[in-house]
Design a protein around this motif. Sequence first.
Motif, PDB file in Angstrom:
ATOM      1  N   ARG A  48       0.829  -1.204   0.000  1.00  0.00           N
ATOM      2  CA  ARG A  48       0.000   0.000   0.000  1.00  0.00           C
ATOM      3  C   ARG A  48       0.867   1.259   0.000  1.00  0.00           C
ATOM      4  N   GLN A  49       1.910   1.245   0.811  1.00  0.00           N
ATOM      5  CA  GLN A  49       2.753   2.436   0.932  1.00  0.00           C
ATOM      6  C   GLN A  49       3.638   2.664  -0.286  1.00  0.00           C
ATOM      7  N   SER A  50       3.926   1.600  -1.022  1.00  0.00           N
ATOM      8  CA  SER A  50       4.889   1.686  -2.117  1.00  0.00           C
ATOM      9  C   SER A  50       4.242   1.917  -3.476  1.00  0.00           C
ATOM     10  N   THR A  51       2.908   1.917  -3.523  1.00  0.00           N
ATOM     11  CA  THR A  51       2.204   2.122  -4.792  1.00  0.00           C
ATOM     12  C   THR A  51       1.238   3.297  -4.654  1.00  0.00           C
ATOM     13  N   GLU A  52       0.811   3.822  -5.799  1.00  0.00           N
ATOM     14  CA  GLU A  52      -0.066   4.985  -5.786  1.00  0.00           C
ATOM     15  C   GLU A  52      -1.414   4.733  -6.443  1.00  0.00           C
ATOM     16  N   ARG A  53      -1.427   3.990  -7.554  1.00  0.00           N
ATOM     17  CA  ARG A  53      -2.647   3.885  -8.359  1.00  0.00           C
ATOM     18  C   ARG A  53      -3.199   2.471  -8.452  1.00  0.00           C
ATOM     19  N   ILE A  54      -2.368   1.478  -8.366  1.00  0.00           N
ATOM     20  CA  ILE A  54      -2.792   0.120  -8.668  1.00  0.00           C
ATOM     21  C   ILE A  54      -3.727  -0.424  -7.588  1.00  0.00           C
ATOM     22  N   ALA A  55      -4.737  -1.175  -8.001  1.00  0.00           N
ATOM     23  CA  ALA A  55      -5.651  -1.816  -7.052  1.00  0.00           C
ATOM     24  C   ALA A  55      -4.980  -3.059  -6.477  1.00  0.00           C
ATOM     25  N   ILE A  56      -5.070  -3.212  -5.166  1.00  0.00           N
ATOM     26  CA  ILE A  56      -4.453  -4.353  -4.488  1.00  0.00           C
ATOM     27  C   ILE A  56      -5.549  -5.272  -3.966  1.00  0.00           C
ATOM     28  N   HIS A  57      -5.556  -6.494  -4.466  1.00  0.00           N
ATOM     29  CA  HIS A  57      -6.467  -7.531  -3.988  1.00  0.00           C
ATOM     30  C   HIS A  57      -5.628  -8.573  -3.253  1.00  0.00           C
ATOM     31  N   VAL A  58      -6.022  -8.905  -2.048  1.00  0.00           N
ATOM     32  CA  VAL A  58      -5.243  -9.803  -1.197  1.00  0.00           C
ATOM     33  C   VAL A  58      -5.818 -11.211  -1.254  1.00  0.00           C
ATOM     34  N   LEU A  59      -4.952 -12.188  -1.503  1.00  0.00           N
ATOM     35  CA  LEU A  59      -5.383 -13.581  -1.480  1.00  0.00           C
ATOM     36  C   LEU A  59      -5.665 -14.018  -0.047  1.00  0.00           C
ATOM     37  N   ILE A  60      -6.824 -14.617   0.160  1.00  0.00           N
ATOM     38  CA  ILE A  60      -7.208 -15.154   1.467  1.00  0.00           C
ATOM     39  C   ILE A  60      -7.197 -16.677   1.349  1.00  0.00           C
ATOM     40  N   ARG A  61      -6.070 -17.261   1.662  1.00  0.00           N
ATOM     41  CA  ARG A  61      -5.902 -18.726   1.582  1.00  0.00           C
ATOM     42  C   ARG A  61      -4.923 -19.138   2.669  1.00  0.00           C
ATOM     43  N   PRO A  62      -5.385 -19.823   3.703  1.00  0.00           N
ATOM     44  CA  PRO A  62      -4.550 -20.053   4.885  1.00  0.00           C
ATOM     45  C   PRO A  62      -3.458 -21.091   4.705  1.00  0.00           C
TER      46      PRO A  62
END
Length: 249
Positions: A48-62
């Motif tokens: 989050r801190q290192s990017t400005e525009r790109i959408a970040i989707h987080v994988l939820i897989r334990p």
Amino acid sequence: MNRIIEVCANSAQSCVEAEAGGAARVELCAGIPEGGTTPSYGEIVMARQSTERIAIHVLIRPRAGDFLYTETEVGAMLHDIQVAHQLGVQGVVIGCLTPDGNIDEPLLDRLMAAARPLSVTFHRAFDVCRDPRASLELLIRHGVDRVLTSGQEATAVQGIPLLRELVSQADGRIVVMPGCGVRADNIARIESETGAREFHTSARRVVESGMIYRNERVPMGSCAVTSEFETVQTDRREVARYVSQTCIK
């Protein structure tokens, strides 16, 4: 419609590279050799801190392996979704199946309720479900935004026939996003033969270590698990053996 590229990013630095390359979105994950697992809190923060525009989707897989989860694993997934909310990412990537290969509808309900209003992608658990056509309709009913799929084949190129059918069936109600083996030299073919407009790719290269001293006799990983239907878990009986082991004087 312009082609939308999602990059499978294994680190915050990969997110930086994806943004610089013009990707619209990343799926941020850890454990790439295991098919992807949930990234750490710190990795998400730095992405989050290192990017400005790109959408970040987080994988939820334990964990690696199948998509049949215990209640303890479900708890971890729900907490990880909560962290995703707290850190201000744009979406999460989820998936869950029943023992007989159908989408676990009650669990999907719980995950969706926890995820909203974030964007939700159903990951490649879809590729090992029993009935992809019925499963697509189920995902649509539950309000899932997109499904990542190789067309239930080893690569998206091999899965083109089913991908084409799924894109047609979806008819704009859900995004069908081809992934797995999508490359610069085949994306145009996949696009033209399926009608898909969003694509998932790793776009990775090997980065050489900066280490000068190297002891290559000591590996830090293991290739012991050879099946998607195996996983590694602590065994209380083995722990008890260690605890009760007689010390050597």
